[in-house]
Design an enzyme around this catalytic site. Sequence first.
Site, PDB file in Angstrom:
ATOM      1  N   GLY A   5       1.734   7.468   6.678  1.00 17.97           N
ATOM      2  CA  GLY A   5       1.076   6.224   6.314  1.00 17.97           C
ATOM      3  C   GLY A   5       0.247   6.402   5.054  1.00 17.97           C
ATOM      4  N   CYS A   6      -0.002   5.304   4.375  1.00 16.73           N
ATOM      5  CA  CYS A   6      -0.706   5.371   3.093  1.00 16.73           C
ATOM      6  C   CYS A   6      -2.150   5.828   3.281  1.00 16.73           C
ATOM      7  CB  CYS A   6      -0.631   4.028   2.380  1.00 16.73           C
ATOM      8  SG  CYS A   6      -1.065   2.601   3.399  1.00 16.73           S
TER       9      CYS A   6
END
Lengths: 343, 343, 343, 343
Positions: free
Chosen positions: A154-155
């Site tokens: 995930g970012c």
Amino acid sequence: MRAKIQTAVLGATGYAGMEVARLLSRHPRVGASLLFRREAEGHGNEVVPPLNGNSQPLQPFSWEVIEKDKVDVLFLATPHDVSRALVPEAIERGIRVIDLSGAWRLKREEHRAIYGFCDSDPQKATCLTDTAVYGLPELNSEHIAGAQLVANPGCYATSVILALAPLLRAGLVDRERGIISDSKSGVSGAGKEPNARTHFVSVADNLSAYAVFGHRHVGEILEQLGLESAEFTFTPHLLPIPRGILSTIYLRLRQPTTACEVEACFRDFYAGRPWVRVFAPPQLPQIQFSLHSNYCDIGFCLAPDGQRLVLIACVDNLLKGAAGQAVQNMNLMYGWNDKEGLN
Amino acid sequence: MRAKIQTAVLGATGYAGMEVARLLSRHPRVGASLLFRREAEGHGNEVVPPLNGNSQPLQPFSWEVIEKDKVDVLFLATPHDVSRALVPEAIERGIRVIDLSGAWRLKREEHRAIYGFCDSDPQKATCLTDTAVYGLPELNSEHIAGAQLVANPGCYATSVILALAPLLRAGLVDRERGIISDSKSGVSGAGKEPNARTHFVSVADNLSAYAVFGHRHVGEILEQLGLESAEFTFTPHLLPIPRGILSTIYLRLRQPTTACEVEACFRDFYAGRPWVRVFAPPQLPQIQFSLHSNYCDIGFCLAPDGQRLVLIACVDNLLKGAAGQAVQNMNLMYGWNDKEGLN
Amino acid sequence: MRAKIQTAVLGATGYAGMEVARLLSRHPRVGASLLFRREAEGHGNEVVPPLNGNSQPLQPFSWEVIEKDKVDVLFLATPHDVSRALVPEAIERGIRVIDLSGAWRLKREEHRAIYGFCDSDPQKATCLTDTAVYGLPELNSEHIAGAQLVANPGCYATSVILALAPLLRAGLVDRERGIISDSKSGVSGAGKEPNARTHFVSVADNLSAYAVFGHRHVGEILEQLGLESAEFTFTPHLLPIPRGILSTIYLRLRQPTTACEVEACFRDFYAGRPWVRVFAPPQLPQIQFSLHSNYCDIGFCLAPDGQRLVLIACVDNLLKGAAGQAVQNMNLMYGWNDKEGLN
Amino acid sequence: MRAKIQTAVLGATGYAGMEVARLLSRHPRVGASLLFRREAEGHGNEVVPPLNGNSQPLQPFSWEVIEKDKVDVLFLATPHDVSRALVPEAIERGIRVIDLSGAWRLKREEHRAIYGFCDSDPQKATCLTDTAVYGLPELNSEHIAGAQLVANPGCYATSVILALAPLLRAGLVDRERGIISDSKSGVSGAGKEPNARTHFVSVADNLSAYAVFGHRHVGEILEQLGLESAEFTFTPHLLPIPRGILSTIYLRLRQPTTACEVEACFRDFYAGRPWVRVFAPPQLPQIQFSLHSNYCDIGFCLAPDGQRLVLIACVDNLLKGAAGQAVQNMNLMYGWNDKEGLN
């Protein structure tokens, strides 16, 4: 021996998928990519929009086309339930997968619960959960090299894990005192679906916190860093900018430490890693510095007491936080240079 | 008995000064205000620019004009050294002062050091430091009512102190574990002076932290809340918006507590205070909600463990964080309703 | 034969100069560039800031270093008076120059007057004015190929000239009825110097027109298109975005025409020109489409009467409007492909 | 005699409806307003969100409640087809209506066609079309005073008509040469409905033209100014700001004229009109100047030839372009001061 590998992208009209398509189109080791739209994305046979380049043909997803084109790697920029459904067949067909969703990132069932696919999960998917490799190259390159299925991080998680891993692995952090990440993201992180939250008028001239104590990325941060839930607090905020993430991370060191020692810890850990830049105090990363690049920038500020530490970590959520990292993972999987196709 | 009081504003071309002038022009208890420019602000004899209203005449500062106009209250929207120099004479002339700078907010010399006026400080100023009243109406209304010199709080400090005071005064906070405020402000908080930091291209599409462990507002937060330096960490960030502040505050409660108890603590503390709005979970304040108003909005999110608490506090930095609060202080000083002229 | 040419950039800390430096650092035909700062830019010996890449060393300008390094091409990203002063010596030393300022773009003295260098102009400069080549590759490639001194076009001018040239050269425009360009630019077009106009608070949530009937770029538009002053009206506006230009251009065709004919006129004119994209109606260019690219995008909308025509032209003011075009000119000067180093 | 009138707002959750509700809540001549939600707006019984004030109760629309509350004026902030359906009954019940949609603005059927309600239009609606009064107070105050049904003007139309009316009525404009309005609007003008066009990422860092030669507001501009379709070109653009409109208008005067004469024409026309501000050259309106106010700001720039004229007109699209103008119309309908409740 083929000169170039064949790739395909499913979900090539979303923000991350478009970036994957754009990066692949310039990658010297990759042939022309197949771009698939998801069914939900309408019937246009055209186009990734001509952002900074020429449009590319888009087609409905088809295993036949994939087989015919001898695709080596399939990139999935799809919702996690779509990934959960498609990946087992891809693996059976011998196609390597880099999945940008959260479908395969989590080992512990209590963390997966938030995605809601635990109950209905087919047997095949459950098996793959164990073999999927978390695709953070700076921490996990050996496993990524041989992986059939890479779960692209995930970012937010990318910024937080890269900032914390060196200090935690060196045993410098007083974990009992708790670690806090106050993270801020541009709107592309919320996806392309228009809704009340992503309306321009809701975002502009504003800042808002959301999903406090309940964001999906917390699970992967805990698992990758070996933290317990009670040790980590995460508050994401929606920034009035299109892209970019800045995480401000608060922790206490176990012992009074000098800034030099902290900096050395980071530099040692990331020696030879081209996509992490460590900033020397007092310089701190800003979102602009890593925008439109695959860098994760890390800086810090140490209190005069030598124990309270503030870390600042920035990534472009669509590149190091998604598409760039996916291409970096592909580079690792084929033994190419980390920077290939990412400059 | 005069129907209306006379006011004057020095520094009426800055962001905060303009807002003071605008608010006074609509205040039913205030006659036409004198608007003074600072010498550094050039020689125009015109104008507060016609933002949302008609322009008003501006003149160079003069004690004679002030005496002739029988000014009751002088608002200073000036740098702290200008305030430090002017206030003693104003007080001697019997004029009440509401100072928006940091000149008179701090009692402890170690906190004042950051402003750099300790050494050269005249005797008169030192005396006034003791008698100046910190102008946060929700905490300090009794002293403000009779004050000759009100030190209007800093914008960040307003959001942090109002969010923390109820819990700290109720003894609910585990101070040893530390309190963190991760605060974000719009650019008008940095003042009107153009520089590399406030250039549009530096701010837009960006977020940056600054003055970590070294911001001027920390001193007043510590003094008003009775905290020690080691107990409080403050990181300000520059947001790509013109105005508004959001502070995300992290603390640990001494004992497991329910959200109802936390909410009740806030509601009790701010009962009868019209300019603080307490949000019931799960609703959280956003910068937009209090923009262009004098409200301080406070919300919170409590972890399942009942101890880790995240507070969100928002103010418009130019209103509750500056000009609106100054007018609220004036209302208190003259026994008027808290909301007079602020709706 | 040397494998790569040597380049130098003066003014490498400004917005356009930084982009030139960035593009050159990736250009396959160019060796490591010398980066010079202007004297006005302080004494740091460091850096173009690490935007999207690693920092590069910066040094004070010196002819000796240029000679020693055998520089082939000097890029000037300097104010026009600095360019006016330096270029004659560069040409004498046999160094080819690509100047991004307005110093050499104008042939007619009445147009040059607005720059204020007419009177004090040395003899050498006056001669160079005649031999300087206007560096718009799509219109002027033959002269650019052999040029010693290329005057890189203005950003607004690039969008306007490329949109109008095909129709004017085909004789389709009713010039007597007048041509209007309503142009809008991001703030980087106003330069890096902080001032009241470029302060974030002045630009955000705002739009303003400026220099109506008096902008410097009008002269080069008139000269390149062969228009008289009375035939062309130009109104620039400052947009609340960091970069990008959109020009909305209004004209009347001499005779009723079909959209197909208009589109064909553009497509014929720009056949084989990779950096101009012609949009088929009803699709229109938007600033985002060409941002961070060297494209000039052109679209149009024809009234039902077949005569009133609205053109929309977009460029990234720092790329096709400045640094990208400069590199495109260098490609032409050395006989390389138009796209070399610009993808 | 009742001290205050009763009002109701339908569509009080949209941008314009919320502003109407906010203005009415502060209007000294208006009692507590009924706020109705449209059926499409869900089932919440709460709230206009607490933007800059306290929330207000919202209820489903009901003629019974309206009758019971003895509503004098009904404000409709609804889509035009909803207005078309509801207004006949309101008029029959003796309730005066101020409609913010485009349902009743147009007299000529060819202009109404674009709204698509011509065919299915009931007889009652057709009759009302003739008696509806176009609610632009500065042009039409006499008819508004006695109106049962006021058609509140479009936001773009307000800026264009107010800028052009003085010169056209004075016969100064060379209409044959054509008039062009290049208009730019903030995103709230596109409504609250989330869609791909209003997504933050689509708007930020962007500018786009739309509906060229086909915008709905053209009809009312032509009718109010007495222009033929061929004489007027209108290009709207979507600005990356939440609110505000700037129209840049191009025309040719019939004869060489001085700036003084042009300014006098505007000042004479708007003498005694508090909500139009005429700017003296070289000062020009900017969007910020009229934001959050009911002002329409008008400025101009005349070419040296004395004939080419550029007008700049700004309004806040939600105030003078919608809700503020609606309240101004109500003031006229009840014989109150133009500024009542709008300061």
